[in-house]
Write a protein that holds these residues in place. Structure first.
Motif, PDB file in Angstrom:
ATOM      1  N   PHE A  19       0.978  -1.308  -0.059  1.00  0.00           N
ATOM      2  CA  PHE A  19      -0.188  -0.269  -0.267  1.00  0.00           C
ATOM      3  C   PHE A  19       0.956   0.675   0.341  1.00  0.00           C
ATOM      4  N   LEU A  20       1.985   1.314   0.452  1.00  0.00           N
ATOM      5  CA  LEU A  20       3.084   2.186   0.545  1.00  0.00           C
ATOM      6  C   LEU A  20       4.498   2.241  -0.506  1.00  0.00           C
ATOM      7  N   PRO A  21       5.029   2.104  -1.199  1.00  0.00           N
ATOM      8  CA  PRO A  21       5.164   1.039  -2.268  1.00  0.00           C
ATOM      9  C   PRO A  21       7.046   2.451  -2.195  1.00  0.00           C
ATOM     10  N   PHE A  22       6.828   3.746  -0.962  1.00  0.00           N
ATOM     11  CA  PHE A  22       8.113   3.508  -1.191  1.00  0.00           C
ATOM     12  C   PHE A  22       8.951   3.109   0.320  1.00  0.00           C
ATOM     13  N   LEU A  23       7.812   1.760   0.454  1.00  0.00           N
ATOM     14  CA  LEU A  23       8.679   1.603   2.104  1.00  0.00           C
ATOM     15  C   LEU A  23      10.146   0.589   1.663  1.00  0.00           C
ATOM     16  N   PRO A  24      10.181  -0.175   1.898  1.00  0.00           N
ATOM     17  CA  PRO A  24      11.603  -0.506   1.684  1.00  0.00           C
ATOM     18  C   PRO A  24      11.522  -2.228   1.799  1.00  0.00           C
ATOM     19  N   LEU A  25      10.575  -2.797   0.468  1.00  0.00           N
ATOM     20  CA  LEU A  25      10.337  -3.880   1.072  1.00  0.00           C
ATOM     21  C   LEU A  25      11.725  -4.816   0.938  1.00  0.00           C
ATOM     22  N   PHE A  26      13.084  -4.842   0.493  1.00  0.00           N
ATOM     23  CA  PHE A  26      13.657  -5.141   0.348  1.00  0.00           C
ATOM     24  C   PHE A  26      14.657  -5.497   1.863  1.00  0.00           C
ATOM     25  N   ALA A  27      14.663  -4.573   2.800  1.00  0.00           N
ATOM     26  CA  ALA A  27      15.120  -4.210   3.849  1.00  0.00           C
ATOM     27  C   ALA A  27      13.854  -5.544   4.608  1.00  0.00           C
ATOM     28  N   PHE A  28      13.437  -5.236   4.672  1.00  0.00           N
ATOM     29  CA  PHE A  28      11.996  -6.048   5.304  1.00  0.00           C
ATOM     30  C   PHE A  28      12.558  -7.742   4.972  1.00  0.00           C
ATOM     31  N   VAL A  29      11.933  -7.850   4.159  1.00  0.00           N
ATOM     32  CA  VAL A  29      12.523  -8.753   3.172  1.00  0.00           C
ATOM     33  C   VAL A  29      14.606  -9.678   4.292  1.00  0.00           C
ATOM     34  N   LEU A  30      15.194  -9.019   4.417  1.00  0.00           N
ATOM     35  CA  LEU A  30      16.418  -8.932   4.776  1.00  0.00           C
ATOM     36  C   LEU A  30      16.251  -9.114   5.845  1.00  0.00           C
ATOM     37  N   ALA A  31      15.549  -8.274   6.795  1.00  0.00           N
ATOM     38  CA  ALA A  31      15.015  -8.388   8.183  1.00  0.00           C
ATOM     39  C   ALA A  31      14.783  -9.439   8.483  1.00  0.00           C
ATOM     40  N   ASN A  32      13.619 -10.098   8.458  1.00  0.00           N
ATOM     41  CA  ASN A  32      13.043 -11.288   8.155  1.00  0.00           C
ATOM     42  C   ASN A  32      13.942 -12.844   7.862  1.00  0.00           C
ATOM     43  N   ALA A  33      14.822 -12.464   6.878  1.00  0.00           N
ATOM     44  CA  ALA A  33      15.107 -13.940   6.770  1.00  0.00           C
ATOM     45  C   ALA A  33      16.753 -13.923   7.845  1.00  0.00           C
ATOM     46  N   ALA A  34      17.429 -12.872   8.408  1.00  0.00           N
ATOM     47  CA  ALA A  34      17.930 -12.283   9.349  1.00  0.00           C
ATOM     48  C   ALA A  34      17.501 -12.732  10.925  1.00  0.00           C
ATOM     49  N   ALA A  35      16.451 -12.768  11.731  1.00  0.00           N
ATOM     50  CA  ALA A  35      15.943 -12.477  12.484  1.00  0.00           C
ATOM     51  C   ALA A  35      14.817 -14.636  12.984  1.00  0.00           C
ATOM     52  N   TYR A  36      14.431 -14.865  11.486  1.00  0.00           N
ATOM     53  CA  TYR A  36      13.663 -16.157  11.790  1.00  0.00           C
ATOM     54  C   TYR A  36      14.661 -17.118  11.452  1.00  0.00           C
ATOM     55  N   ASP A  37      15.361 -16.737  10.419  1.00  0.00           N
ATOM     56  CA  ASP A  37      16.253 -18.285   9.554  1.00  0.00           C
ATOM     57  C   ASP A  37      15.924 -17.731   8.261  1.00  0.00           C
ATOM     58  N   LEU A  38      16.017 -18.812   7.576  1.00  0.00           N
ATOM     59  CA  LEU A  38      15.753 -18.889   6.123  1.00  0.00           C
ATOM     60  C   LEU A  38      14.150 -18.748   5.838  1.00  0.00           C
ATOM     61  N   TRP A  39      13.786 -19.747   6.534  1.00  0.00           N
ATOM     62  CA  TRP A  39      12.317 -20.395   5.534  1.00  0.00           C
ATOM     63  C   TRP A  39      11.186 -19.973   6.124  1.00  0.00           C
ATOM     64  N   TYR A  40      11.432 -19.475   7.992  1.00  0.00           N
ATOM     65  CA  TYR A  40      10.658 -18.849   8.182  1.00  0.00           C
ATOM     66  C   TYR A  40      10.359 -17.570   7.887  1.00  0.00           C
ATOM     67  N   GLY A  41      11.372 -17.178   7.795  1.00  0.00           N
ATOM     68  CA  GLY A  41      11.523 -15.736   7.767  1.00  0.00           C
ATOM     69  C   GLY A  41      11.168 -15.005   5.945  1.00  0.00           C
ATOM     70  N   PHE A  42      10.709 -16.143   5.034  1.00  0.00           N
ATOM     71  CA  PHE A  42      10.950 -16.205   4.106  1.00  0.00           C
ATOM     72  C   PHE A  42       9.420 -15.908   3.810  1.00  0.00           C
ATOM     73  N   LEU A  43       8.842 -17.447   4.649  1.00  0.00           N
ATOM     74  CA  LEU A  43       6.964 -17.915   4.711  1.00  0.00           C
ATOM     75  C   LEU A  43       6.548 -16.257   5.019  1.00  0.00           C
ATOM     76  N   LEU A  44       7.027 -15.412   6.459  1.00  0.00           N
ATOM     77  CA  LEU A  44       6.478 -14.222   6.817  1.00  0.00           C
ATOM     78  C   LEU A  44       6.484 -13.166   5.557  1.00  0.00           C
ATOM     79  N   SER A  45       8.169 -13.069   4.997  1.00  0.00           N
ATOM     80  CA  SER A  45       7.711 -12.255   4.136  1.00  0.00           C
ATOM     81  C   SER A  45       6.763 -12.156   2.645  1.00  0.00           C
ATOM     82  N   TRP A  46       6.934 -13.608   2.047  1.00  0.00           N
ATOM     83  CA  TRP A  46       6.364 -14.232   1.250  1.00  0.00           C
ATOM     84  C   TRP A  46       4.068 -13.508   1.204  1.00  0.00           C
TER      85      TRP A  46
END
Length: 207
Positions: free
Chosen positions: A34-61
């Motif tokens: 809804f707010l495309p100026f937000l950094p999706l790339f950064a959110f996905v990286l943060a999820n992967a770093a915080a929750y590990d690859l698969w869980y972080g990926f599922l949250l972001s996806w």
């Protein structure tokens, strides 16, 4: 400033992010639709770093797919309302809508696979087109799957980015490659839209 380049500091921040709960990891990618100026790339990286690859990926996806589909449904329902006429006035948008209606799944899937292409524009154009809802949902799920997994794979082991120069070099090359390939497809898409529009206009004029 050096602390922010310290991998241990970044891991500490990722753990703090994780302590806020998975709803944040789900909500931020959702909000970016809804707010495309937000950094999706950064959110996905943060999820992967915080929750590990698969869980972080599922949250972001899940977050970005649900958010993008919600935008699509809103545009589909209200996009041609008189109050939102400004969305369809652009000649470029009109050309893209007609092109999407003719070409469907394939080009949109490719477009959504690349993290640096404007997915907000894809949601808008698809919502204004006559593409079936189920078709766009499948397109979104598939395209976002590829894009989110690529970013998650880059971000799930932040420490290795600082301690393994070969991995860092590969990541940099992959990011640059994704950017250039995404821009290449964007230029080709624009060229095809213009060519199809001119061909259609020429055929119409000769009738």
């Amino acid at each position: 400033m050096n602390d922010w380049l310290n991998p241990d500091k970044i891991i500490e921040l990722a753990q703090h992010y994780k302590s806020l709960g998975p709803l944040l990891g789900l909500f931020l990618p959702f909000a970016e639709a809804f707010l495309p100026f937000l950094p999706l790339f950064a959110f996905v990286l943060a999820n992967a770093a915080a929750y590990d690859l698969w869980y972080g990926f599922l949250l972001s996806w899940a977050g970005t797919t649900v958010g993008s589909y919600a935008v699509f449904l809103i545009i589909r329902k209200y996009g041609r309302n008189r109050l939102l006429n400004f969305l369809t006035k652009s000649a470029r948008i009109q050309k893209l809508i007609k092109w999407v209606e003719r070409n469907g799944f394939g080009p949109l899937f490719l477009f959504l696979c690349f993290p640096f292409t404007p997915s907000a524009l894809v949601n808008l154009v698809a919502g204004l087109s006559d593409m079936k809802k189920k078709t766009y949902l499948v397109t979104l799920m598939a395209g976002k799957f590829v894009m989110i997994f690529m970013i998650s794979y880059i971000g799930y082991d932040i420490k290795a980015l600082f301690t393994n120069p070969i991995r860092t070099a590969i990541v940099v090359v992959v990011i640059l490659l994704l950017w250039f390939v995404g821009k290449y497809f964007e230029r080709r898409l624009n060229a095809k839209v213009e060519a199809d529009f001119r061909a259609s206009a020429s055929t119409h004029n000769h009738k």
